[in-house]
Scaffold this motif. Structure first.
Motif, PDB file in Angstrom:
ATOM      1  N   ASN A 174     -16.117  -4.460   5.001  1.00  8.67           N
ATOM      2  CA  ASN A 174     -16.926  -5.220   4.031  1.00  8.67           C
ATOM      3  C   ASN A 174     -16.085  -6.259   3.288  1.00  8.67           C
ATOM      4  OD1 ASN A 174     -19.434  -4.224   4.581  1.00  8.67           O
ATOM      5  ND2 ASN A 174     -19.521  -2.841   2.839  1.00  8.67           N
ATOM      6  N   GLY A 175     -15.041  -6.745   3.941  1.00  6.63           N
ATOM      7  CA  GLY A 175     -14.177  -7.757   3.336  1.00  6.63           C
ATOM      8  C   GLY A 175     -13.180  -7.197   2.336  1.00  6.63           C
ATOM      9  N   GLN A 176     -13.147  -5.893   2.180  1.00  7.55           N
ATOM     10  CA  GLN A 176     -12.258  -5.272   1.192  1.00  7.55           C
ATOM     11  C   GLN A 176     -10.878  -4.995   1.784  1.00  7.55           C
ATOM     12  OE1 GLN A 176     -13.237  -4.944  -2.144  1.00  7.55           O
ATOM     13  NE2 GLN A 176     -14.801  -6.270  -1.249  1.00  7.55           N
ATOM     14  N   THR A 177     -10.211  -6.069   2.189  1.00  7.94           N
ATOM     15  CA  THR A 177      -8.854  -5.981   2.720  1.00  7.94           C
ATOM     16  C   THR A 177      -7.975  -6.968   1.970  1.00  7.94           C
ATOM     17  OG1 THR A 177      -9.480  -7.555   4.468  1.00  7.94           O
ATOM     18  CG2 THR A 177      -9.483  -5.211   5.040  1.00  7.94           C
ATOM     19  N   MET A 178      -6.682  -6.656   1.935  1.00  8.21           N
ATOM     20  CA  MET A 178      -5.724  -7.524   1.242  1.00  8.21           C
ATOM     21  C   MET A 178      -5.452  -8.769   2.071  1.00  8.21           C
ATOM     22  SD  MET A 178      -3.032  -4.607   0.106  1.00  8.21           S
ATOM     23  CE  MET A 178      -3.545  -3.117   0.953  1.00  8.21           C
ATOM     24  N   GLY A 179      -5.155  -9.873   1.391  1.00  6.61           N
ATOM     25  CA  GLY A 179      -4.761 -11.081   2.098  1.00  6.61           C
ATOM     26  C   GLY A 179      -5.692 -12.246   1.857  1.00  6.61           C
ATOM     27  N   ASP A 180      -5.316 -13.370   2.445  1.00  4.83           N
ATOM     28  CA  ASP A 180      -6.056 -14.610   2.229  1.00  4.83           C
ATOM     29  C   ASP A 180      -7.158 -14.862   3.241  1.00  4.83           C
ATOM     30  OD1 ASP A 180      -4.506 -15.216   0.001  1.00  4.83           O
ATOM     31  OD2 ASP A 180      -2.967 -16.191   1.214  1.00  4.83           O
ATOM     32  N   TYR A 181      -7.208 -14.057   4.303  1.00  4.70           N
ATOM     33  CA  TYR A 181      -8.270 -14.150   5.301  1.00  4.70           C
ATOM     34  C   TYR A 181      -8.886 -12.768   5.460  1.00  4.70           C
ATOM     35  CZ  TYR A 181      -6.120 -18.569   6.744  1.00  4.70           C
ATOM     36  OH  TYR A 181      -5.601 -19.836   6.767  1.00  4.70           O
ATOM     37  N   PRO A 182     -10.158 -12.722   5.833  1.00  2.15           N
ATOM     38  CA  PRO A 182     -10.731 -11.404   6.142  1.00  2.15           C
ATOM     39  C   PRO A 182     -10.148 -10.884   7.452  1.00  2.15           C
ATOM     40  CG  PRO A 182     -12.316 -13.128   6.629  1.00  2.15           C
ATOM     41  CD  PRO A 182     -11.130 -13.800   5.984  1.00  2.15           C
ATOM     42  N   TYR A 183     -10.134  -9.576   7.581  1.00  2.00           N
ATOM     43  CA  TYR A 183      -9.741  -8.982   8.853  1.00  2.00           C
ATOM     44  C   TYR A 183     -11.005  -8.910   9.689  1.00  2.00           C
ATOM     45  CZ  TYR A 183      -7.525  -6.071  12.329  1.00  2.00           C
ATOM     46  OH  TYR A 183      -7.021  -5.598  13.514  1.00  2.00           O
TER      47      TYR A 183
ATOM     48  N   SER B 103      -6.900   2.001  15.567  1.00  2.00           N
ATOM     49  CA  SER B 103      -7.054   0.708  14.908  1.00  2.00           C
ATOM     50  C   SER B 103      -7.533   0.893  13.471  1.00  2.00           C
ATOM     51  CB  SER B 103      -8.043  -0.170  15.687  1.00  2.00           C
ATOM     52  OG  SER B 103      -8.226  -1.398  15.029  1.00  2.00           O
ATOM     53  N   ALA B 104      -8.527   1.739  13.274  1.00  2.00           N
ATOM     54  CA  ALA B 104      -9.043   1.987  11.921  1.00  2.00           C
ATOM     55  C   ALA B 104      -7.951   2.563  11.021  1.00  2.00           C
ATOM     56  CB  ALA B 104     -10.249   2.913  11.979  1.00  2.00           C
ATOM     57  N   TRP B 105      -7.121   3.462  11.561  1.00  2.00           N
ATOM     58  CA  TRP B 105      -6.030   4.062  10.791  1.00  2.00           C
ATOM     59  C   TRP B 105      -5.036   2.981  10.368  1.00  2.00           C
ATOM     60  CZ3 TRP B 105      -0.797   4.699  10.589  1.00  2.00           C
ATOM     61  CH2 TRP B 105      -0.309   5.772   9.830  1.00  2.00           C
ATOM     62  N   LEU B 106      -4.677   2.115  11.309  1.00  2.00           N
ATOM     63  CA  LEU B 106      -3.751   1.028  10.990  1.00  2.00           C
ATOM     64  C   LEU B 106      -4.344   0.075   9.956  1.00  2.00           C
ATOM     65  CD1 LEU B 106      -2.430   0.192  14.563  1.00  2.00           C
ATOM     66  CD2 LEU B 106      -1.051   1.054  12.664  1.00  2.00           C
ATOM     67  N   GLU B 107      -5.600  -0.291  10.140  1.00  2.00           N
ATOM     68  CA  GLU B 107      -6.267  -1.194   9.201  1.00  2.00           C
ATOM     69  C   GLU B 107      -6.331  -0.557   7.814  1.00  2.00           C
ATOM     70  OE1 GLU B 107     -10.087  -2.045  10.989  1.00  2.00           O
ATOM     71  OE2 GLU B 107      -9.108  -2.551  12.870  1.00  2.00           O
TER      72      GLU B 107
ATOM     73  N   GLY C  15      -5.681  -0.411   1.710  1.00  2.00           N
ATOM     74  CA  GLY C  15      -5.197   0.345   0.562  1.00  2.00           C
ATOM     75  C   GLY C  15      -5.207   1.859   0.681  1.00  2.00           C
ATOM     76  N   PHE C  16      -5.459   2.408   1.873  1.00  2.00           N
ATOM     77  CA  PHE C  16      -5.446   3.858   2.062  1.00  2.00           C
ATOM     78  C   PHE C  16      -4.002   4.342   2.175  1.00  2.00           C
ATOM     79  CE2 PHE C  16      -9.691   2.924   3.037  1.00  2.00           C
ATOM     80  CZ  PHE C  16     -10.441   4.052   3.351  1.00  2.00           C
ATOM     81  N   THR C  17      -3.744   5.532   1.680  1.00  2.00           N
ATOM     82  CA  THR C  17      -2.458   6.173   1.952  1.00  2.00           C
ATOM     83  C   THR C  17      -2.537   6.775   3.357  1.00  2.00           C
ATOM     84  OG1 THR C  17      -3.140   8.343   1.145  1.00  2.00           O
ATOM     85  CG2 THR C  17      -2.192   6.802  -0.494  1.00  2.00           C
ATOM     86  N   PRO C  18      -1.390   7.042   3.994  1.00  2.00           N
ATOM     87  CA  PRO C  18      -1.442   7.703   5.304  1.00  2.00           C
ATOM     88  C   PRO C  18      -2.197   9.035   5.256  1.00  2.00           C
ATOM     89  CG  PRO C  18       0.716   6.735   4.997  1.00  2.00           C
ATOM     90  CD  PRO C  18      -0.013   6.579   3.680  1.00  2.00           C
TER      91      PRO C  18
ATOM     92  N   LEU D 192      -0.283  -5.506  11.501  1.00  2.00           N
ATOM     93  CA  LEU D 192      -1.477  -6.346  11.469  1.00  2.00           C
ATOM     94  C   LEU D 192      -1.202  -7.628  10.697  1.00  2.00           C
ATOM     95  CD1 LEU D 192      -4.198  -3.628  10.874  1.00  2.00           C
ATOM     96  CD2 LEU D 192      -3.082  -4.329  12.976  1.00  2.00           C
ATOM     97  N   GLN D 193      -1.684  -8.721  11.254  1.00  2.00           N
ATOM     98  CA  GLN D 193      -1.545 -10.038  10.645  1.00  2.00           C
ATOM     99  C   GLN D 193      -2.923 -10.617  10.394  1.00  2.00           C
ATOM    100  OE1 GLN D 193       1.552 -11.628  10.202  1.00  2.00           O
ATOM    101  NE2 GLN D 193       2.578  -9.776  10.892  1.00  2.00           N
ATOM    102  N   LEU D 194      -3.116 -11.190   9.234  1.00  2.00           N
ATOM    103  CA  LEU D 194      -4.375 -11.887   8.958  1.00  2.00           C
ATOM    104  C   LEU D 194      -4.209 -13.340   9.378  1.00  2.00           C
ATOM    105  CD1 LEU D 194      -5.241 -10.373   5.480  1.00  2.00           C
ATOM    106  CD2 LEU D 194      -6.099  -9.707   7.716  1.00  2.00           C
ATOM    107  N   ARG D 195      -5.178 -13.834  10.148  1.00  2.00           N
ATOM    108  CA  ARG D 195      -5.081 -15.182  10.702  1.00  2.00           C
ATOM    109  C   ARG D 195      -6.381 -15.942  10.484  1.00  2.00           C
ATOM    110  NH1 ARG D 195      -3.833 -14.947  16.681  1.00  2.00           N
ATOM    111  NH2 ARG D 195      -5.407 -13.344  16.763  1.00  2.00           N
ATOM    112  N   PRO D 196      -6.315 -17.258  10.559  1.00  2.00           N
ATOM    113  CA  PRO D 196      -7.546 -18.042  10.434  1.00  2.00           C
ATOM    114  C   PRO D 196      -8.529 -17.696  11.557  1.00  2.00           C
ATOM    115  CG  PRO D 196      -5.608 -19.468  10.278  1.00  2.00           C
ATOM    116  CD  PRO D 196      -5.123 -18.108  10.707  1.00  2.00           C
ATOM    117  N   PRO D 197      -9.822 -17.688  11.259  1.00  2.00           N
ATOM    118  CA  PRO D 197     -10.828 -17.353  12.278  1.00  2.00           C
ATOM    119  C   PRO D 197     -10.717 -18.183  13.553  1.00  2.00           C
ATOM    120  CG  PRO D 197     -11.848 -17.401  10.123  1.00  2.00           C
ATOM    121  CD  PRO D 197     -10.436 -17.904   9.941  1.00  2.00           C
ATOM    122  N   LYS D 198     -10.363 -19.452  13.448  1.00  2.00           N
ATOM    123  CA  LYS D 198     -10.286 -20.289  14.659  1.00  2.00           C
ATOM    124  C   LYS D 198      -9.209 -19.789  15.616  1.00  2.00           C
ATOM    125  CE  LYS D 198      -7.325 -23.976  12.796  1.00  2.00           C
ATOM    126  NZ  LYS D 198      -6.186 -23.793  13.688  1.00  2.00           N
TER     127      LYS D 198
END
Length: 196
Positions: A42-51, A140-144, A150-153, A173-179
């Motif tokens: 739901n967009g609740q991730t850290m960074g300047d782009y959505p994951y 993938s979900a665990w890594l995300e 913001g989840f602890t392991p 994981l890297q956040l990147r521009p959608p394009k």
């Protein structure tokens, strides 16, 4: 009484009927574009782009290759497209899917079958393959969860299970521009399609 509109016009010009989707109305460019702009968590991730779901799909296909190193290109394509219906129905977090009920699942199944047929895959994913892809999806979900949401392991272990380190070692994981994500998704699809 006039029926409400149940189709969506895609950027390719196709009109995708959500109640009765057909393979001829599905284009990989529409899928890649839509998934690159749909945010996970739901967009609740850290960074300047959505994951995005497109980024998640690329990661799942890569992890699936680690879990099943002898997988065929067809199986890897199925892993890449495991969330493809979300290009039109969006990514709902599990609690929302539960609240919406079985209607969401049926819509997802119809879209998935049409997408699979469009790219030469079985309409329904065989159960054994589905379980393997679900393992990759959980990694993938665990890594995300731990790297972006913001989840602890320990919390991630509770929700997604303990993950064998060989399935995720070295994955950052890297956040990147959608394009950029859209282009990588389209290119990976083309590579796999060329191997079928």
């Amino acid at each position: 009484m006039k029926q409400p509109r149940a189709w969506q016009r895609m950027l390719s010009g196709r009109r995708l009927d959500l109640l009765d989707p057909t393979p001829v109305d599905i284009e990989i460019e529409d899928i890649a574009h839509g998934l690159a702009f749909v945010a996970r968590w739901n967009g609740q991730t850290m960074g300047d782009y959505p994951y995005s779901v497109a980024e998640h799909s690329l990661l799942v296909e890569s992890i699936f290759g680690r879990i099943a190193p002898k997988a065929t290109p067809q199986q890897r394509m199925t892993a890449l497209l495991h969330d493809a219906p979300e290009y039109v129905i969006g990514d709902m977090i599990s609690p929302v899917k539960t609240a919406v009920g079985p209607g969401y699942k049926e819509l997802d199944k119809r879209l998935e079958a049409a997408i699979h047929l469009r790219f030469g895959l079985p309409a329904e994913t065989p159960p054994a393959l589905k379980r393997q892809i679900k393992k990759a999806d959980n990694v993938s979900a665990w890594l995300e969860a731990t790297q972006l949401a913001g989840f602890t392991p320990a919390e991630a272990n509770k929700f997604f299970g303990r993950i064998p380190s060989e399935w995720h070692d070295g994955l950052t994981l890297q956040l990147r521009p959608p394009k950029d994500v859209r282009a990588d998704f389209t290119n990976r699809h083309a590579e796999l399609l060329g191997q079928l």
